[in-house]
Design a protein around this motif. Structure first.
Motif, short mmCIF file in Angstrom:
data_model
loop_
_atom_site.label_atom_id
_atom_site.label_comp_id
_atom_site.label_asym_id
_atom_site.label_seq_id
_atom_site.Cartn_x
_atom_site.Cartn_y
_atom_site.Cartn_z
N LEU A 61 -12.90 20.13 6.89
CA LEU A 61 -12.43 21.51 6.75
C LEU A 61 -11.03 21.52 6.14
O LEU A 61 -10.21 20.66 6.48
CB LEU A 61 -12.38 22.18 8.12
CG LEU A 61 -13.66 22.14 8.95
CD1 LEU A 61 -13.37 22.47 10.40
CD2 LEU A 61 -14.67 23.12 8.36
N TRP A 62 -10.75 22.51 5.30
CA TRP A 62 -9.41 22.68 4.75
C TRP A 62 -9.19 24.14 4.39
O TRP A 62 -10.13 24.92 4.29
CB TRP A 62 -9.17 21.78 3.54
CG TRP A 62 -9.98 22.13 2.33
CD1 TRP A 62 -9.64 23.01 1.33
CD2 TRP A 62 -11.28 21.63 1.98
NE1 TRP A 62 -10.64 23.07 0.40
CE2 TRP A 62 -11.65 22.23 0.77
CE3 TRP A 62 -12.15 20.72 2.59
CZ2 TRP A 62 -12.88 21.96 0.15
CZ3 TRP A 62 -13.36 20.45 1.97
CH2 TRP A 62 -13.70 21.06 0.77
N TYR A 98 -4.92 13.45 5.30
CA TYR A 98 -5.12 13.92 3.94
C TYR A 98 -6.35 13.27 3.31
O TYR A 98 -6.65 12.11 3.58
CB TYR A 98 -3.89 13.65 3.07
CG TYR A 98 -2.72 14.50 3.48
CD1 TYR A 98 -2.55 15.77 2.94
CD2 TYR A 98 -1.82 14.06 4.43
CE1 TYR A 98 -1.49 16.58 3.34
CE2 TYR A 98 -0.76 14.85 4.84
CZ TYR A 98 -0.60 16.10 4.29
OH TYR A 98 0.44 16.89 4.70
N LEU A 99 -7.02 14.03 2.47
CA LEU A 99 -8.16 13.54 1.71
C LEU A 99 -7.93 13.84 0.24
O LEU A 99 -7.10 14.68 -0.11
CB LEU A 99 -9.46 14.17 2.20
CG LEU A 99 -9.62 15.70 2.14
CD1 LEU A 99 -9.95 16.21 0.73
CD2 LEU A 99 -10.71 16.12 3.08
N HIS A 136 -9.57 23.53 -7.47
CA HIS A 136 -10.64 22.91 -6.68
C HIS A 136 -11.50 23.97 -5.99
O HIS A 136 -12.70 23.78 -5.86
CB HIS A 136 -10.10 21.89 -5.67
CG HIS A 136 -9.13 22.45 -4.70
ND1 HIS A 136 -7.77 22.50 -4.93
CD2 HIS A 136 -9.30 22.99 -3.47
CE1 HIS A 136 -7.16 23.04 -3.90
NE2 HIS A 136 -8.07 23.36 -3.00
N SER A 137 -10.91 25.09 -5.59
CA SER A 137 -11.69 26.17 -4.96
C SER A 137 -12.64 26.79 -5.98
O SER A 137 -13.82 27.01 -5.69
CB SER A 137 -10.77 27.25 -4.41
OG SER A 137 -9.94 26.73 -3.40
N LEU A 170 -5.61 17.18 -0.17
CA LEU A 170 -5.61 18.30 0.77
C LEU A 170 -5.46 17.81 2.21
O LEU A 170 -6.03 16.78 2.58
CB LEU A 170 -6.95 19.06 0.68
CG LEU A 170 -7.37 19.58 -0.69
CD1 LEU A 170 -8.83 19.99 -0.66
CD2 LEU A 170 -6.48 20.73 -1.09
N TRP A 171 -4.73 18.57 3.01
CA TRP A 171 -4.71 18.34 4.45
C TRP A 171 -6.07 18.81 4.98
O TRP A 171 -6.60 19.82 4.52
CB TRP A 171 -3.58 19.12 5.11
CG TRP A 171 -3.54 18.90 6.59
CD1 TRP A 171 -2.90 17.90 7.25
CD2 TRP A 171 -4.21 19.68 7.59
NE1 TRP A 171 -3.12 18.00 8.61
CE2 TRP A 171 -3.93 19.09 8.84
CE3 TRP A 171 -5.03 20.80 7.56
CZ2 TRP A 171 -4.43 19.58 10.03
CZ3 TRP A 171 -5.52 21.29 8.75
CH2 TRP A 171 -5.21 20.69 9.97
N TYR A 172 -6.63 18.09 5.94
CA TYR A 172 -7.96 18.44 6.43
C TYR A 172 -8.08 18.23 7.93
O TYR A 172 -7.26 17.55 8.56
CB TYR A 172 -9.03 17.60 5.72
CG TYR A 172 -9.11 16.17 6.23
CD1 TYR A 172 -10.05 15.82 7.21
CD2 TYR A 172 -8.24 15.20 5.78
CE1 TYR A 172 -10.12 14.52 7.69
CE2 TYR A 172 -8.30 13.91 6.25
CZ TYR A 172 -9.24 13.57 7.21
OH TYR A 172 -9.29 12.30 7.70
N ALA A 173 -9.13 18.80 8.46
CA ALA A 173 -9.55 18.54 9.84
C ALA A 173 -11.00 18.07 9.78
O ALA A 173 -11.81 18.63 9.04
CB ALA A 173 -9.45 19.80 10.69
#
Length: 163
Positions: free
Chosen positions: A56-57, A20-21, A65-66, A37-40
């Motif tokens: 990436l999320w 998470y970030l 936020h979007s 947010l969960w992220y990669a």
């Protein structure tokens, strides 16, 4: 002072161990907003002595936020493992440019996100699930412009790959 490779290795280990970030954005009037947010983490290249980093999320277009990153792509991200004992942990502070991943560039990032999602026990993802009129969640990315490693009583700027 730690050398560049050791610093980037520490940052990579942290990114691999954290899911998470916190994304800090602002709307068009400058009102701040923070989202967890969960992220990669995606590193399009893997140099030894610098980071080439994109986070990436998935998100809904209507999320605050979007909407904020579409109005103001400049944002900040914090990554920190909150399970670390007080005063002992490491973290990352990132200055980023964020936004929706454009359709012509979506294949590699969505594959990275899908692999990370499945590895974390989540769903697989593909182009059809993140774009088009039926997509609920869309793929967003943050390209890191500057990065700092926090810990051991210091804040050290990390070397980035230019490009």
């Amino acid at each position: 002072m730690d050398d560049a490779r050791e610093l980037t290795d520490r940052a990579r280990r942290m990114l691999a161990a954290t899911q998470y970030l916190t994304l800090a954005t602002a709307d068009h009037d400058g009102r701040p907003w923070a989202s967890t947010l969960w992220y990669a983490a995606w590193q399009p290249t893997s140099p030894d002595d610098g980071l080439d980093l994109v986070l990436l999320w998935l998100s809904r277009h209507e999320a605050q936020h979007s909407r904020n990153v579409l109005a103001r792509p400049e944002a900040a991200i914090s990554v920190f493992d909150s399970s670390q004992p007080a005063g002992t942990g490491e973290g990352l502070q990132l200055d980023v440019t964020a936004g929706l991943v454009p359709s012509p560039e979506i294949d590699d990032p969505v594959a990275v996100l899908s692999e990370a999602s499945v590895a974390a026990g989540g769903n697989p993802w593909d182009r059809g699930k993140v774009e088009g009129p039926d997509a609920v969640l869309h793929l967003y990315a943050a390209r890191v412009r500057s990065a700092y490693l926090l810990g051991r009583g210091t804040r050290v700027r990390l070397p980035l790959v230019s490009g």
